[in-house]
Design an enzyme around this catalytic site. Structure first.
Site, short mmCIF file in Angstrom:
data_model
loop_
_atom_site.label_atom_id
_atom_site.label_comp_id
_atom_site.label_asym_id
_atom_site.label_seq_id
_atom_site.Cartn_x
_atom_site.Cartn_y
_atom_site.Cartn_z
N ASP A 274 -12.71 11.53 15.10
CA ASP A 274 -13.24 10.55 16.04
C ASP A 274 -12.15 10.25 17.10
O ASP A 274 -10.99 10.62 16.94
CB ASP A 274 -13.69 9.27 15.32
N GLU A 470 -19.53 -0.90 18.98
CA GLU A 470 -18.43 -0.74 18.02
C GLU A 470 -17.80 -2.08 17.65
O GLU A 470 -18.50 -3.08 17.51
CB GLU A 470 -17.42 0.29 18.56
C1 BGC Z 1 -17.02 6.40 18.33
C2 BGC Z 1 -17.85 7.64 18.08
C3 BGC Z 1 -18.13 8.35 19.37
C4 BGC Z 1 -16.83 8.65 20.08
C5 BGC Z 1 -17.01 9.42 21.37
C6 BGC Z 1 -15.84 6.66 19.23
O1 BGC Z 1 -15.25 5.48 19.65
O2 BGC Z 1 -16.60 5.86 17.10
O3 BGC Z 1 -19.04 7.30 17.41
O4 BGC Z 1 -18.87 9.51 19.13
O5 BGC Z 1 -16.17 7.44 20.36
O6 BGC Z 1 -17.50 8.65 22.39
#
Ligand code: BGC
Length: 606
Positions: A274, A470
């Site tokens: 990630d 998030e």
């Molecule tokens: C998230 C992911 C996401 C990635 C790319 C991260 O902050 O946890 O779910 O796919 O960013 O944008």
């Protein structure tokens, strides 16, 4: 649909290519950079395997044509062979998690929490198919979806990305999503990515990127179960989770990534880290790379610091701290996925089948989104059968989220954190716009001040949360919970500023209750529509309303809400999350002393 996607064995092609690659080229394939941090020339110079757009990172005017020319430029750079560079087509990746919602004019589907309430696995396949079409319209190859999190604490800011607190629902959806998105890896396919491996929805206090304390059996039963059908449907990538399991970060977890995912479950696609996720393993960036490569990560989302990553990786190899066989395994997986996806035979993005597709954001696509909205709504209360509304009734529409397509869509829409208002969500209708289309006499008053018993028979009040994504959507009572959870984590935590400190809507957004009260005190019955990424404690709002509908984050198509409010369709939605009785209650179906306000599976019909 076959459970197993039948595909050709590309091992001859992969081995031939792999054996002709230099070390630099191999490391480059394992690197994924963010578009704002890398030029097409650098893609060629460093042999980069993949570029991504983080949430809200959009080229030009953010139209499909802008995306196509960007993807084209990267692709062409990756394909320009010379004595230093081999032509290996690049994969471009985005977060199309509820439609290709980063892009202006896309069809925005309900977030997963709403789809969970539909309890209709086949619908997920259709949605994924249409989403794939709108991704292909922009020249993109890969989406970081589906999220297979089983969210066990509504305080988690990513609860809305989860279909359900119940692994059974998430499991019943996962293969349908993969089948719809990957479409047998034919020319309508987009590569899917099951995320986040593993235990993302189980963190203590619902802290994003936090600590999931559980036995392996529990981890398997609750959090891993949904991956099995996705793996059986041959999902081609899996993203590792920021969280830790019993103190150890997943990004450095060889047992979870290599022994369980790759060896026991037989996953042979790409394991991707990630966003800068390896950085939390150690303060020493080289040590972080060593731990994560050896854990089994194949491709590294090293958004900004990709140059340092490449340099450090080289040094680790020269010091024998990473084995060549691990590197070859990673590159083999990346190349295999590129071959399976037919990437080596695809023309440049601008010349692909659905490039700039006329169906992008079309009425037909929006019809499916509207259907999903109406199936996702959950009726929690309907006193005196005030619903369905009659078209001749004189309606007052109020509430902060009544005319707010941005709030309806939630996070991961145009911007990472989403947007408010109507301007940046192109196409679709807000709830107010949908009501106006049905009842030309309807009136709008955001705070309900113009409510008047002699002029209004009923009020529709649309309330709820503002968009978030998030950790910025977390609800945290205080910092003590971080200290408690953080103390179990070996490595760092990335704790973002939370959305609020209470799950109770009257504390988060007191003006919503004021609006309802203003109207109810005038003797006008209130139909309340809640726009939210999770169940909230709404006892006071419920009490003052005659009818109450949980609409989750329905996306761009507000007409799906009016289809049901006005009785064109009945309610179908059932809670895929237990609804808390008070702000300190956190219960999931099947637990001891289960006593929520509305149980899992609850949902009334006309
Ligand atoms: C998230 C992911 C996401 C990635 C790319 C991260 O902050 O946890 O779910 O796919 O960013 O944008």
């Amino acid at each position: 649909m076959l459970d197993k996607v039948i595909h050709h064995d590309f091992s001859d092609e992969v081995e031939a290519l792999l054996s002709s690659m230099t070390l630099e080229q191999k490391i480059g394939q394992m690197t994924q950079a963010e578009r704002q941090e890398i030029s097409p020339e650098e893609v060629r110079e460093f042999h980069i395997g993949s570029v991504l757009s983080g949430g809200g990172s959009c080229p030009g005017n953010n139209r499909p044509a802008d995306w196509i020319s960007m993807c084209d430029a990267y692709w062409q750079a990756s394909m320009q062979a010379d004595e230093n560079h081999l032509a290996i087509p690049l994969l471009y990746a985005v977060d199309a998690i509820h439609g290709n919602a980063n892009v202006l004019g896309a069809t925005v589907f309900p977030h997963n929490i709403g789809l969970g309430a539909c309890n209709e696995p086949e619908l997920i396949e259709q949605i994924a198919r249409i989403t794939a079409r709108e991704i292909l319209a922009t020249g993109v190859d890969w989406t970081f979806a589906p999220t297979l999190a089983v969210a066990r604490n509504d305080r988690w800011g990513r609860t809305y990305e989860s279909y359900s607190e119940d692994p059974a629902i998430v499991s019943s959806y996962s293969r349908h999503f993969v089948n719809g998105m990957q479409a047998d890896l034919g020319d309508e396919a987009v590569i899917a990515c099951a995320k986040h491996w593993i235990g993302d929805g189980g963190t203590l206090h619902g802290i994003d990127q936090g600590e999931t304390t559980a036995s392996f059996e529990e981890l398997e039963k609750i959090h891993m179960a949904p991956y099995l059908p996705a793996l059986a449907a041959e999902v081609q990538s899996v993203m590792v989770s920021f969280n830790s399991w019993n103190g150890d970060k997943c990004h450095g977890h060889q047992f979870l990534v290599t022994e369980i995912l790759k060896q026991r479950l037989g996953f042979d696609g790409i394991v991707i880290s990630d966003w800068d996720g390896i950085d939390y393993l150690s303060d020493d960036p080289k040590e972080a790379i060593r731990l994560s490569v050896n854990a089994g990560i194949d491709m590294f989302m090293v958004s900004v610091e990709w140059r340092d990553f490449i340099q450090n990786f080289r040094e680790l190899l020269s010091q024998n701290l990473i084995s060549m066989s691990r590197v070859d395994d990673a590159v083999r997986r990346i190349l295999t996925v590129k071959y399976r996806f037919g990437l080596f035979n695809k023309p440049r993005p601008a010349a692909r089948k659905f490039s700039n597709d006329s169906q992008y954001g079309s009425a037909e696509h929006r019809r499916l989104a509207r259907e999903a909205v109406r199936k996702s709504l959950v009726l929690l209360k309907n006193d005196n059968q005030i619903l369905p509304l009659k078209k001749h009734e004189r309606i007052l529409v109020a509430g902060r989220n009544a005319d707010n397509r941005g709030a309806q869509c939630g996070g991961f829409t145009v911007e990472w954190q989403g947007t408010t208002g109507n301007d940046s969500v192109e196409g679709g209708t807000s709830v107010w716009e949908a009501i106006k289309g049905i009842s030309s006499a309807a009136e709008y008053s955001i705070d309900g001040q113009s409510a008047d018993r002699s002029r209004h028979d009923v009020a529709i009040v649309v309330i709820g949360e503002n968009p978030y994504a998030e950790g910025m959507g977390d609800i945290r009572a205080g910092d003590d919970v971080i200290i408690e959870a953080g103390s179990m984590i070996r490595g760092k935590m990335n704790v973002l500023e939370p959305y609020g400190s209470s799950l109770e809507l009257a504390e988060l957004h007191p003006q919503d209750l004021e609006t309802i009260t203003t109207i109810a005190e005038k003797g006008i019955p209130v139909v309340c529509v809640l726009i939210s990424g999770r169940p909230l404690v709404v006892n006071a709002e419920l009490e003052k309303s005659h009818a109450f509908v949980a609409a989750w984050l329905p996306g761009s198509e507000g007409q799906g809400v009016t289809d049901v409010l006005f009785g064109e369709h009945d309610f179908q939605g059932k809670l895929s999350f237990s609804w808390p009785k008070h702000k300190d209650q956190q219960q999931n179906v099947g637990q001891a002393n289960y006593d929520p306000l509305f149980p899992y599976g609850f949902g009334m019909r006309y």
